[in-house]
Write an enzyme that holds these catalytic residues in place. Sequence first.
Site, PDB file in Angstrom:
ATOM      1  N   TYR A 228       0.841  -1.245   0.023  1.00 38.25           N
ATOM      2  CA  TYR A 228      -0.017  -0.089   0.017  1.00 38.25           C
ATOM      3  C   TYR A 228       0.975   1.327   0.082  1.00 38.25           C
ATOM      4  O   TYR A 228       0.571   2.549   0.315  1.00 38.25           O
ATOM      5  CB  TYR A 228      -1.022   0.095   1.157  1.00 38.25           C
ATOM      6  CG  TYR A 228      -2.053  -1.060   0.797  1.00 38.25           C
ATOM      7  CD1 TYR A 228      -1.822  -2.332   1.246  1.00 38.25           C
ATOM      8  CD2 TYR A 228      -3.241  -0.514   0.589  1.00 38.25           C
ATOM      9  CE1 TYR A 228      -2.992  -2.972   1.034  1.00 38.25           C
ATOM     10  CE2 TYR A 228      -4.427  -1.411   0.492  1.00 38.25           C
ATOM     11  CZ  TYR A 228      -4.169  -2.777   0.595  1.00 38.25           C
ATOM     12  OH  TYR A 228      -5.332  -3.611   0.432  1.00 38.25           O
ATOM     13  N   ASN A 262      -4.262  -4.378  -7.333  1.00 32.16           N
ATOM     14  CA  ASN A 262      -4.386  -3.190  -7.759  1.00 32.16           C
ATOM     15  C   ASN A 262      -2.969  -1.982  -7.388  1.00 32.16           C
ATOM     16  O   ASN A 262      -2.868  -0.966  -7.846  1.00 32.16           O
ATOM     17  CB  ASN A 262      -5.448  -2.644  -7.767  1.00 32.16           C
ATOM     18  CG  ASN A 262      -6.154  -2.479  -6.441  1.00 32.16           C
ATOM     19  OD1 ASN A 262      -6.382  -3.769  -5.659  1.00 32.16           O
ATOM     20  ND2 ASN A 262      -6.630  -1.331  -5.937  1.00 32.16           N
ATOM     21  N   HIS A 357     -16.059  -3.033  -4.636  1.00 29.13           N
ATOM     22  CA  HIS A 357     -15.522  -3.560  -5.485  1.00 29.13           C
ATOM     23  C   HIS A 357     -16.513  -4.384  -6.236  1.00 29.13           C
ATOM     24  O   HIS A 357     -16.210  -5.466  -6.884  1.00 29.13           O
ATOM     25  CB  HIS A 357     -14.159  -4.221  -5.633  1.00 29.13           C
ATOM     26  CG  HIS A 357     -13.339  -3.421  -4.560  1.00 29.13           C
ATOM     27  ND1 HIS A 357     -12.761  -2.355  -5.247  1.00 29.13           N
ATOM     28  CD2 HIS A 357     -12.590  -3.719  -3.558  1.00 29.13           C
ATOM     29  CE1 HIS A 357     -11.973  -1.870  -4.333  1.00 29.13           C
ATOM     30  NE2 HIS A 357     -11.671  -2.551  -3.302  1.00 29.13           N
TER      31      HIS A 357
HETATM   32 FE   LIG Z   1      -7.068  -4.604  -3.982  1.00 29.56          FE
END
Ligand SMILES: [Fe+2]
Length: 492
Positions: A228, A262, A357
């Site tokens: 992150y 991602n 999501h």
């Molecule tokens: Fe993710």
Amino acid sequence: MSSSLSILRVLVWAAVLGICNGGVTSQFTRKSGKPKVMPFGSDVFAIPPGYNAPQQIGFGSCFQCHVPRALTPAEEDVLEAFAPAVPVLVVHITQGDDVGEGVIVMWITQDEPGSSTVLYGTTEDDLDRRSTDGSFRTYRFFNYTSGYIHHCHLRNLKYNTKYYYMVGIGLTTRMFCFITPPEVGLDVPYTFGLIGDLGQSYDSNVTLSQYEANGKGQTLLMVGDLSYADEHPYHDNRRWDTFGRFIERNIAYQPWIWAAGNHEIDFAPEIGETVPFKPYKHRYRTPYRVSHSTSPLWYSIKRASAYIIVLSSYSAYGKYTPQFKWLEAEFPKVNRSETPWLIVMLHSPWYNSYNYHYMEGESMRVMFESWFVKYKVDVVFAGHVHAYERSYRVSNIAYNVVNGKCTPVFDESAPVYITIGDGGNLEGLATNMTFPQPNYSAFREASFGYAMFEIKNRTHAYYEWHRNQDSVAVVADSMVFYNRYWYPIHES
Ligand SMILES: [Fe+2]
């Protein structure tokens, strides 16, 4: 009273018949609020001191190999003539070939390159082998310059053997150890741990500590979203370094198999960074070439009795693309008489009933799901959604644009879909779910945790999910898996 009893009876029968809604929505008290990132000065990020660097304490059976020691004369003989004393940071290993006889070791030196050699052996006091194909590289990201990132392959290892290895050859050395897997085979028991969306928050530290305390995991399957770093200003890549030091205590001793999430993309044109996955690909290598993949973002390995396919949710997968063509050729290669368990890892889940999501994995499902059913994938592990969910065996492959058949149905050839994106992240838990619970959803709960997939033999595997708030012995969700190829009957 009697009318409410009747309504209850109707609801129970409707649930039994599968016409009302899905499985269990756990009401366990969830942790609210955003996880707090551990500050740079946290002890879990400590930089090892330079000369004869002492080891960070790991866990369990590897404790003995933490003691630093001087090189023997024989080891000195195989070293380069000179290597400067520089601290070695961020050691990690992953499988380095297609069957588990190889390991990729990665580490970083901060001030100077030093040596890319790894000394290793089966005896702590006699590291009689060396791997000299190591190399290092650096990268820049906006105003950050990385340390010297070393990668080295150890090859032709013996199965089921404990190896000690030493890096940082020169004046500063550090020693670690790992155990190679058993030879690939039909009834080989093996236990995979599962963590997703880990991050480097205080909750991340609890997850990793709970996983370590459990102790059953022999290899960790990490389903993406690692550091992150991109959540910090300018994608502060120092957070890739702190993450590496944070997980070293585990990943230096057992391999992690990773999929890209991602948060690995690091695409930031606003600061001139337009090469996707740059920090991730520099740091986290995969043995993709041995499975004839053309990208480190999708690949496969065999380990014990499992065939593991790793896909990239954030690379092209439409028809004719490299990933599509690779997977099309990959599935027919799986020999269930050699590796009975077929596991797929990807980041963005296909069956997700949280309002986060939601349906992001839909386009990949449309492209690949019929293959998953045809080739009888046992289980699909995903992350991305910061919560836990397990599906029934369902598929949704009958739709052909005009026939209207677009609802998931129970399918004994279909995998179970598990979302395990509850590692700790930095953004908080996904507490908002769709109601009623969809038919495909068997169990869901928004708590931090990790899971274990214990393969017993060719027919049976035991799976359990643990939440962080409980002691290690508490199982919050579980399932006995029947192998789709060798024992394809309904688990219930
Ligand atoms: Fe993710």
